[in-house]
Design a protein around this motif. Sequence first.
Motif, PDB file in Angstrom:
ATOM      1  N   PRO A   1      12.293-104.089  63.522  1.00  0.00           N
ATOM      2  CA  PRO A   1      11.763-105.436  64.392  1.00  0.00           C
ATOM      3  C   PRO A   1      11.974-105.466  65.934  1.00  0.00           C
ATOM      4  O   PRO A   1      11.351-105.831  66.767  1.00  0.00           O
ATOM      5  CB  PRO A   1      12.635-106.278  63.615  1.00  0.00           C
ATOM      6  CG  PRO A   1      12.805-106.020  62.243  1.00  0.00           C
ATOM      7  CD  PRO A   1      12.924-104.466  62.657  1.00  0.00           C
TER       8      PRO A   1
ATOM      9  N   SER B   1       3.102-115.600  72.460  1.00  0.00           N
ATOM     10  CA  SER B   1       3.674-114.443  71.383  1.00  0.00           C
ATOM     11  C   SER B   1       4.884-113.680  71.895  1.00  0.00           C
ATOM     12  O   SER B   1       5.828-113.589  71.296  1.00  0.00           O
ATOM     13  CB  SER B   1       2.099-113.395  71.258  1.00  0.00           C
ATOM     14  OG  SER B   1       2.780-112.576  70.211  1.00  0.00           O
TER      15      SER B   1
ATOM     16  N   LEU C   1       7.267-112.563  61.350  1.00  0.00           N
ATOM     17  CA  LEU C   1       6.830-111.259  62.156  1.00  0.00           C
ATOM     18  C   LEU C   1       6.772-110.092  61.290  1.00  0.00           C
ATOM     19  O   LEU C   1       5.724-109.216  61.489  1.00  0.00           O
ATOM     20  CB  LEU C   1       7.790-111.014  63.407  1.00  0.00           C
ATOM     21  CG  LEU C   1       7.805-112.119  64.574  1.00  0.00           C
ATOM     22  CD1 LEU C   1       8.699-111.846  65.551  1.00  0.00           C
ATOM     23  CD2 LEU C   1       6.257-112.377  65.204  1.00  0.00           C
TER      24      LEU C   1
ATOM     25  N   GLU D   1       7.647-115.942  71.383  1.00  0.00           N
ATOM     26  CA  GLU D   1       7.960-115.843  69.922  1.00  0.00           C
ATOM     27  C   GLU D   1       8.503-114.737  69.375  1.00  0.00           C
ATOM     28  O   GLU D   1       9.677-114.786  68.545  1.00  0.00           O
ATOM     29  CB  GLU D   1       7.021-116.369  69.339  1.00  0.00           C
ATOM     30  CG  GLU D   1       5.952-117.592  69.535  1.00  0.00           C
ATOM     31  CD  GLU D   1       5.108-118.038  68.904  1.00  0.00           C
ATOM     32  OE1 GLU D   1       4.173-117.023  68.403  1.00  0.00           O
ATOM     33  OE2 GLU D   1       4.346-119.084  68.901  1.00  0.00           O
ATOM     34  N   ARG D   2       8.316-113.530  69.916  1.00  0.00           N
ATOM     35  CA  ARG D   2       8.862-112.255  69.208  1.00  0.00           C
ATOM     36  C   ARG D   2      10.365-112.193  69.745  1.00  0.00           C
ATOM     37  O   ARG D   2      11.333-111.767  69.006  1.00  0.00           O
ATOM     38  CB  ARG D   2       8.169-111.153  70.077  1.00  0.00           C
ATOM     39  CG  ARG D   2       6.679-110.828  69.388  1.00  0.00           C
ATOM     40  CD  ARG D   2       6.263-109.724  69.781  1.00  0.00           C
ATOM     41  NE  ARG D   2       4.747-109.475  69.314  1.00  0.00           N
ATOM     42  CZ  ARG D   2       4.545-109.074  67.995  1.00  0.00           C
ATOM     43  NH1 ARG D   2       5.518-108.778  67.108  1.00  0.00           N
ATOM     44  NH2 ARG D   2       3.217-108.987  67.425  1.00  0.00           N
TER      45      ARG D   2
ATOM     46  N   ALA E   1       9.350-105.453  68.728  1.00  0.00           N
ATOM     47  CA  ALA E   1       9.385-106.375  69.895  1.00  0.00           C
ATOM     48  C   ALA E   1       9.417-105.972  71.324  1.00  0.00           C
ATOM     49  O   ALA E   1       8.703-106.273  72.182  1.00  0.00           O
ATOM     50  CB  ALA E   1      10.713-107.252  69.817  1.00  0.00           C
TER      51      ALA E   1
ATOM     52  N   GLU F   1       3.264-108.270  60.644  1.00  0.00           N
ATOM     53  CA  GLU F   1       3.151-106.686  60.943  1.00  0.00           C
ATOM     54  C   GLU F   1       2.807-105.985  59.722  1.00  0.00           C
ATOM     55  O   GLU F   1       2.008-104.948  59.886  1.00  0.00           O
ATOM     56  CB  GLU F   1       4.495-106.208  61.405  1.00  0.00           C
ATOM     57  CG  GLU F   1       4.172-104.989  62.320  1.00  0.00           C
ATOM     58  CD  GLU F   1       3.289-105.017  63.397  1.00  0.00           C
ATOM     59  OE1 GLU F   1       2.609-103.854  63.717  1.00  0.00           O
ATOM     60  OE2 GLU F   1       3.255-105.836  63.918  1.00  0.00           O
TER      61      GLU F   1
ATOM     62  N   ARG G   1       5.568-104.469  71.850  1.00  0.00           N
ATOM     63  CA  ARG G   1       4.673-105.534  71.878  1.00  0.00           C
ATOM     64  C   ARG G   1       4.657-106.371  73.179  1.00  0.00           C
ATOM     65  O   ARG G   1       3.758-106.677  73.793  1.00  0.00           O
ATOM     66  CB  ARG G   1       4.666-106.466  70.637  1.00  0.00           C
ATOM     67  CG  ARG G   1       4.030-105.725  69.484  1.00  0.00           C
ATOM     68  CD  ARG G   1       2.688-105.354  69.359  1.00  0.00           C
ATOM     69  NE  ARG G   1       2.210-105.125  68.123  1.00  0.00           N
ATOM     70  CZ  ARG G   1       1.001-104.415  67.973  1.00  0.00           C
ATOM     71  NH1 ARG G   1       0.360-103.899  69.131  1.00  0.00           N
ATOM     72  NH2 ARG G   1       0.615-104.254  66.623  1.00  0.00           N
TER      73      ARG G   1
ATOM     74  N   ARG H   1      12.020-113.703  61.917  1.00  0.00           N
ATOM     75  CA  ARG H   1      11.929-112.389  61.681  1.00  0.00           C
ATOM     76  C   ARG H   1      11.108-111.961  60.475  1.00  0.00           C
ATOM     77  O   ARG H   1      10.320-111.050  60.359  1.00  0.00           O
ATOM     78  CB  ARG H   1      13.359-111.603  61.276  1.00  0.00           C
ATOM     79  CG  ARG H   1      14.225-111.532  62.620  1.00  0.00           C
ATOM     80  CD  ARG H   1      15.466-110.832  62.442  1.00  0.00           C
ATOM     81  NE  ARG H   1      15.311-109.512  62.192  1.00  0.00           N
ATOM     82  CZ  ARG H   1      16.064-108.512  62.242  1.00  0.00           C
ATOM     83  NH1 ARG H   1      17.067-108.839  63.028  1.00  0.00           N
ATOM     84  NH2 ARG H   1      15.742-107.126  62.130  1.00  0.00           N
TER      85      ARG H   1
END
Length: 230
Positions: free
Chosen positions: A134, A196, A38, A199-200, A138, A42, A141, A35
């Motif tokens: 977050p 990606s 990311l 991973e998110r 997620a 961001e 995205r 977290r």
Amino acid sequence: MVLTVGLSVVMVLILFWALSSVQRERTRAAVGWGRRVLEAQEEERRSIARELHDGFVPSIDSLSIELRRMGGTASSERATALAQQLRTLSRGLHPGVLDHLPIADALEQLCSSESTDGFVVTLDVDELPPLDFPHRLACYRITQEAINNARRHAGASRIEVLVDEINGTIDLTIRDNGRGFVVPPDSKLASLGLRSMRERASALGGTLTITSALQDGTTVHARLPTSSPG
């Protein structure tokens, strides 16, 4: 004899509890680290997007106006086109709607903007609890990447986005009617976009699965817990 067996059982239970505790701590640490990474990425994206939107774009707009006044119509039009490209890049780097809208409204805007003649994106969102940034990021995205993949690579004409909350977990499904593909194992994922997305989900302690078959479309399914691992 009975005492010995009882002690053995207790030792096994203690060992099991200790191993479980270690695993929980490792999971919490991995989620926390993911977290933070990311969020740092961001924030960097947000900073660059702000500089483009508030710095470069107004300057190029002013240049375009000045060129038009000087009679350079063609140059002015090129400058205007460049400013629009930078606006699009800025929105792609950091979707500003996430800063002030609930995820349902942000996804509604995304799906609406992606829908065109011959390419329809529908959204079905059940009532969701308020989500932190977050989780909103997620969801947004992952949906954005799945739509882009379906448009660019799958030849899809229809995409369904479904979002629900089940027992403290956000359940996100993106399903398209494209040509599909053979999903490789995780270690051989060649697409940066597919990695990606996973991973998110992983950074939030969740999972993401991709199911597909040739000529039978693709389904992306993410499960994102809204509370920390216990």
